[in-house]
Design a protein around this motif. Structure first.
Motif, mmCIF file in Angstrom:
data_model
loop_
_atom_site.group_PDB
_atom_site.id
_atom_site.type_symbol
_atom_site.label_atom_id
_atom_site.label_comp_id
_atom_site.label_asym_id
_atom_site.label_seq_id
_atom_site.Cartn_x
_atom_site.Cartn_y
_atom_site.Cartn_z
ATOM 1 N N THR A 29 -20.031 -2.025 -5.305
ATOM 2 C CA THR A 29 -21.047 -1.244 -5.272
ATOM 3 C C THR A 29 -22.287 -2.133 -5.943
ATOM 4 O O THR A 29 -21.910 -2.640 -7.087
ATOM 5 C CB THR A 29 -21.161 0.131 -5.893
ATOM 6 N N SER A 31 -26.244 -1.624 -7.199
ATOM 7 C CA SER A 31 -27.208 -0.548 -7.138
ATOM 8 C C SER A 31 -26.986 0.822 -6.333
ATOM 9 O O SER A 31 -25.879 1.158 -6.862
ATOM 10 C CB SER A 31 -28.649 -1.001 -6.494
ATOM 11 N N ASN A 32 -27.396 1.181 -5.450
ATOM 12 C CA ASN A 32 -27.097 2.392 -4.796
ATOM 13 C C ASN A 32 -26.156 2.173 -3.510
ATOM 14 O O ASN A 32 -25.995 3.129 -2.839
ATOM 15 C CB ASN A 32 -28.264 3.223 -4.537
ATOM 16 N N ARG A 33 -25.899 1.047 -3.110
ATOM 17 C CA ARG A 33 -25.423 0.576 -2.031
ATOM 18 C C ARG A 33 -23.808 0.299 -2.187
ATOM 19 O O ARG A 33 -23.460 -0.313 -3.353
ATOM 20 C CB ARG A 33 -25.978 -0.404 -1.204
ATOM 21 N N SER A 34 -23.066 0.739 -1.390
ATOM 22 C CA SER A 34 -21.535 0.199 -1.411
ATOM 23 C C SER A 34 -21.005 -0.113 -0.236
ATOM 24 O O SER A 34 -21.450 0.038 0.826
ATOM 25 C CB SER A 34 -20.700 1.523 -2.015
#
Length: 77
Positions: A29, A31-34
Motif C-alpha cells: 500500500t 498512501s491510500n492505494r493498494s
C-alpha cells in the motif's frame, strides 16, 4: 496434445517459484492505494493440480494405473 512428464514437472516448478515470490511480497500500500499481485489460494490450487498431474504421469510411466475413488451419497427414493 498430451502433456509430458517433463512439461508437468516444469509447470509445477514455475508455480512453486510463483508461490515463493508472492509469499515475499503479495501486496503493498502506498498512501491510500493498494495493489495485490496474485491470489495465493489460486496459486495453491494450481500447485495441487500440477502435483497430481506429475504423480499421474509418473505412475503411467511406471506402467501403473492411478486409483480413482468416487464418493457418493445414498438417497432414499
Amino acid at each position: 496434445m498430451a502433456i509430458t512428464l517433463e512439461e508437468a514437472q516444469e509447470n509445477l516448478r514455475i508455480w512453486l517459484e510463483a508461490e515463493r515470490a508472492i509469499a515475499n511480497a503479495q501486496s503493498y500500500t502506498i498512501s491510500n492505494r493498494s495493489l495485490t499481485k496474485a491470489n495465493l489460494s489460486e496459486v495453491a490450487k494450481r500447485i495441487s493440480y500440477w502435483e497430481n498431474k506429475v504423480s499421474e504421469l509418473e505412475m503411467t510411466q511406471k506402467g501403473k494405473r492411478m486409483r480413482r475413488t468416487k464418493q457418493f451419497i445414498p438417497r432414499d427414493c
